[in-house]
Write a protein that holds these residues in place. Structure first.
Motif, PDB file in Angstrom:
ATOM      1  N   UNK A 150     -25.631  13.935  12.585  1.00  0.00           N
ATOM      2  CA  UNK A 150     -25.432  12.778  11.703  1.00  0.00           C
ATOM      3  C   UNK A 150     -26.713  11.957  11.592  1.00  0.00           C
ATOM      4  N   UNK A 151     -27.132  11.649  10.397  1.00  0.00           N
ATOM      5  CA  UNK A 151     -28.159  10.635  10.118  1.00  0.00           C
ATOM      6  C   UNK A 151     -29.357  10.743  11.059  1.00  0.00           C
ATOM      7  N   UNK A 152     -30.052  11.869  10.991  1.00  0.00           N
ATOM      8  CA  UNK A 152     -31.129  12.153  11.941  1.00  0.00           C
ATOM      9  C   UNK A 152     -32.509  11.712  11.462  1.00  0.00           C
ATOM     10  N   UNK A 153     -32.613  11.132  10.278  1.00  0.00           N
ATOM     11  CA  UNK A 153     -33.920  10.905   9.690  1.00  0.00           C
ATOM     12  C   UNK A 153     -34.503   9.519   9.818  1.00  0.00           C
ATOM     13  N   UNK A 154     -33.839   8.617  10.538  1.00  0.00           N
ATOM     14  CA  UNK A 154     -34.363   7.264  10.676  1.00  0.00           C
ATOM     15  C   UNK A 154     -34.236   6.793  12.118  1.00  0.00           C
ATOM     16  N   UNK A 155     -34.945   5.703  12.421  1.00  0.00           N
ATOM     17  CA  UNK A 155     -34.986   5.178  13.783  1.00  0.00           C
ATOM     18  C   UNK A 155     -36.274   5.569  14.466  1.00  0.00           C
ATOM     19  N   UNK A 156     -36.502   5.070  15.690  1.00  0.00           N
ATOM     20  CA  UNK A 156     -37.709   5.436  16.433  1.00  0.00           C
ATOM     21  C   UNK A 156     -37.864   6.953  16.507  1.00  0.00           C
ATOM     22  N   UNK A 157     -39.065   7.486  16.243  1.00  0.00           N
ATOM     23  CA  UNK A 157     -39.235   8.937  16.088  1.00  0.00           C
ATOM     24  C   UNK A 157     -38.759   9.764  17.265  1.00  0.00           C
ATOM     25  N   UNK A 158     -38.904   9.246  18.488  1.00  0.00           N
ATOM     26  CA  UNK A 158     -38.567  10.049  19.663  1.00  0.00           C
ATOM     27  C   UNK A 158     -37.124   9.880  20.132  1.00  0.00           C
ATOM     28  N   UNK A 159     -36.388   8.925  19.566  1.00  0.00           N
ATOM     29  CA  UNK A 159     -35.089   8.548  20.132  1.00  0.00           C
ATOM     30  C   UNK A 159     -33.919   9.135  19.353  1.00  0.00           C
ATOM     31  N   UNK A 160     -32.987   9.741  20.118  1.00  0.00           N
ATOM     32  CA  UNK A 160     -31.742  10.266  19.567  1.00  0.00           C
ATOM     33  C   UNK A 160     -30.594   9.832  20.478  1.00  0.00           C
ATOM     34  N   UNK A 161     -29.409   9.740  19.885  1.00  0.00           N
ATOM     35  CA  UNK A 161     -28.248   9.228  20.601  1.00  0.00           C
ATOM     36  C   UNK A 161     -27.115  10.238  20.508  1.00  0.00           C
ATOM     37  N   UNK A 162     -26.401  10.416  21.617  1.00  0.00           N
ATOM     38  CA  UNK A 162     -25.353  11.427  21.687  1.00  0.00           C
ATOM     39  C   UNK A 162     -24.042  10.779  22.094  1.00  0.00           C
ATOM     40  N   UNK A 163     -22.969  11.181  21.410  1.00  0.00           N
ATOM     41  CA  UNK A 163     -21.624  10.721  21.727  1.00  0.00           C
ATOM     42  C   UNK A 163     -20.771  11.920  22.127  1.00  0.00           C
ATOM     43  N   UNK A 221     -17.283  18.940  22.265  1.00  0.00           N
ATOM     44  CA  UNK A 221     -18.008  18.599  21.044  1.00  0.00           C
ATOM     45  C   UNK A 221     -18.772  17.301  21.237  1.00  0.00           C
ATOM     46  N   UNK A 222     -19.976  17.247  20.666  1.00  0.00           N
ATOM     47  CA  UNK A 222     -20.787  16.035  20.712  1.00  0.00           C
ATOM     48  C   UNK A 222     -21.337  15.763  19.321  1.00  0.00           C
ATOM     49  N   UNK A 223     -21.667  14.506  19.086  1.00  0.00           N
ATOM     50  CA  UNK A 223     -22.385  14.112  17.875  1.00  0.00           C
ATOM     51  C   UNK A 223     -23.777  13.636  18.264  1.00  0.00           C
ATOM     52  N   UNK A 224     -24.785  14.142  17.545  1.00  0.00           N
ATOM     53  CA  UNK A 224     -26.156  13.687  17.726  1.00  0.00           C
ATOM     54  C   UNK A 224     -26.540  12.868  16.497  1.00  0.00           C
ATOM     55  N   UNK A 225     -27.037  11.661  16.716  1.00  0.00           N
ATOM     56  CA  UNK A 225     -27.355  10.738  15.626  1.00  0.00           C
ATOM     57  C   UNK A 225     -28.738  10.141  15.860  1.00  0.00           C
ATOM     58  N   UNK A 226     -29.438   9.854  14.773  1.00  0.00           N
ATOM     59  CA  UNK A 226     -30.794   9.313  14.902  1.00  0.00           C
ATOM     60  C   UNK A 226     -30.817   7.849  15.251  1.00  0.00           C
ATOM     61  N   UNK A 227     -29.926   7.056  14.657  1.00  0.00           N
ATOM     62  CA  UNK A 227     -29.815   5.637  14.962  1.00  0.00           C
ATOM     63  C   UNK A 227     -28.649   5.075  14.162  1.00  0.00           C
ATOM     64  N   UNK A 228     -28.321   3.830  14.413  1.00  0.00           N
ATOM     65  CA  UNK A 228     -27.243   3.174  13.691  1.00  0.00           C
ATOM     66  C   UNK A 228     -27.585   3.019  12.213  1.00  0.00           C
ATOM     67  N   UNK A 229     -28.867   2.845  11.918  1.00  0.00           N
ATOM     68  CA  UNK A 229     -29.391   2.756  10.551  1.00  0.00           C
ATOM     69  C   UNK A 229     -28.846   1.559   9.775  1.00  0.00           C
ATOM     70  N   UNK A 230     -28.740   0.437  10.460  1.00  0.00           N
ATOM     71  CA  UNK A 230     -28.303  -0.790   9.799  1.00  0.00           C
ATOM     72  C   UNK A 230     -29.286  -1.145   8.675  1.00  0.00           C
ATOM     73  N   UNK A 231     -28.756  -1.561   7.545  1.00  0.00           N
ATOM     74  CA  UNK A 231     -29.596  -1.894   6.404  1.00  0.00           C
ATOM     75  C   UNK A 231     -29.746  -0.756   5.409  1.00  0.00           C
ATOM     76  N   UNK A 232     -29.453   0.494   5.835  1.00  0.00           N
ATOM     77  CA  UNK A 232     -29.508   1.645   4.945  1.00  0.00           C
ATOM     78  C   UNK A 232     -28.169   2.371   4.875  1.00  0.00           C
ATOM     79  N   UNK A 233     -27.369   2.261   5.918  1.00  0.00           N
ATOM     80  CA  UNK A 233     -26.113   3.000   6.019  1.00  0.00           C
ATOM     81  C   UNK A 233     -25.170   2.632   4.880  1.00  0.00           C
ATOM     82  N   UNK A 234     -24.815   3.629   4.083  1.00  0.00           N
ATOM     83  CA  UNK A 234     -23.913   3.444   2.936  1.00  0.00           C
ATOM     84  C   UNK A 234     -24.412   2.367   1.978  1.00  0.00           C
ATOM     85  N   UNK A 235     -25.721   2.403   1.721  1.00  0.00           N
ATOM     86  CA  UNK A 235     -26.341   1.468   0.780  1.00  0.00           C
ATOM     87  C   UNK A 235     -27.320   2.220  -0.115  1.00  0.00           C
TER      88      UNK A 235
END
Length: 290
Positions: A150-163, A221-235
């Motif tokens: 999910x949404x892997x293209x924004x946020x700090x370049x080295x940081x990813x988040x897993x749920x 199952x896990x989700x890998x996401x780049x960041x919350x992407x506030x300000x761009x998410x669904x905009x």
């Protein structure tokens, strides 16, 4: 009253047969498989109308570059590398020169088939993956794990988040999430993995994408996401120019590493069954969009 207009959309799925055949050959339904998922759909008209009623948000144009074209691109790159792996038998050689995000794996083979699902109607309540789970192409006991992008293209370049669950307690019970934790302790500086549920913004995100129905039927199952992407998410601001291409390169290498570790999981002890909370209601849409 007005009747709802029925609409349809299509999942796209392909399988790379990478698992080595055991002595005597193996029936296709017995071969272990990993699922890599990236939803293909953009915001629907009903979702755009919801936002317009909610806060006046307009969508004269909407690219959905990060949500979720970025993840589809990463999945395609992973497919390219794995196709080379099928030819070379060497994952590190297949990775080639990939820049600062390249992660050596030490792998010479991936002992598992890889199914890539570009799912439909995720934004409408994960209907595409629910359709797959309602009529799976093979026994779910074959599935070693699911990695949802999910949404892997924004946020700090080295940081990813897993749920791996709705909260940290569910993370602890998820065998794939536990493996991801082990991976995170040995990554090069070019990539960092964080637990999404530990983030201030993390609450509720695990339930928002295609890995969640998989968790509910007992598949790790896990989700890998780049960041919350506030300000761009669904905009409307979610455009190609805002995508970090270097981050996508790092994401592809990280996904390959996670797949390599997932492939080594033992098979399920028995048939997987839905949890009491799971609903295969294809009419269900998200109760709220942010």
């Amino acid at each position: 009253g007005d009747k709802k207009k029925q609409q349809s959309s299509v999942n796209i799925c392909g399988v790379l047969p990478l698992a080595p055949a055991p002595d005597g050959g193996a029936e296709e339904e017995e071969r272990p498989v990993i699922f890599l998922i990236a939803h293909l759909d953009n915001l629907s008209l009903s979702a755009k109308e919801h936002y317009n009623r909610k806060d006046g948000r307009t969508f004269n144009t909407y690219e959905g570059a990060n949500d979720n074209t970025s993840s589809v691109c990463v999945a395609l790159e992973v497919l390219r590398v794995l196709s080379d792996l099928a030819a070379t038998g060497d994952l590190d050689a297949a990775l080639g020169e990939r820049g600062p995000g390249s992660i050596p794996t030490g792998a010479r083979a991936l002992p598992c088939d890889v199914a890539v699902l570009f799912s439909a109607a995720e934004e409408e309540g994960c209907k595409g993956i629910k359709a797959v789970l309602k009529a799976p192409p093979g026994p779910l006991s074959r599935v070693r794990g699911v990695v949802n992008l999910e949404m892997l293209g924004r946020g700090p370049p080295a940081d990813f988040f897993v749920f791996g669950g709705q909260n940290s307690a569910e993370d602890d019970k998820n065998e794939l999430m536990r493996e991801v934790r082990r991976i995170s302790c040995n990554l090069p500086a070019a990539v960092r993995l964080h637990e999404g549920n530990a983030m201030p913004w993390g609450r509720g995100w695990n339930a928002r994408s295609d890995h969640r129905p998989c968790q509910q039927v007992g598949v790790p199952a896990v989700m890998m996401i780049g960041c919350e992407d506030e300000g761009h998410y669904h905009r409307e601001e979610d455009v190609l120019e805002a995508i970090d291409m270097d981050k996508l390169t790092r994401a592809a290498s990280l996904v390959l590493l996670v797949l390599h570790h997932t492939a080594k999981f033992p098979p399920a002890a028995g048939p997987r069954a839905p949890s009491a909370a799971f609903r295969l209601d294809l009419e269900l849409a998200w109760p709220t969009w942010r």
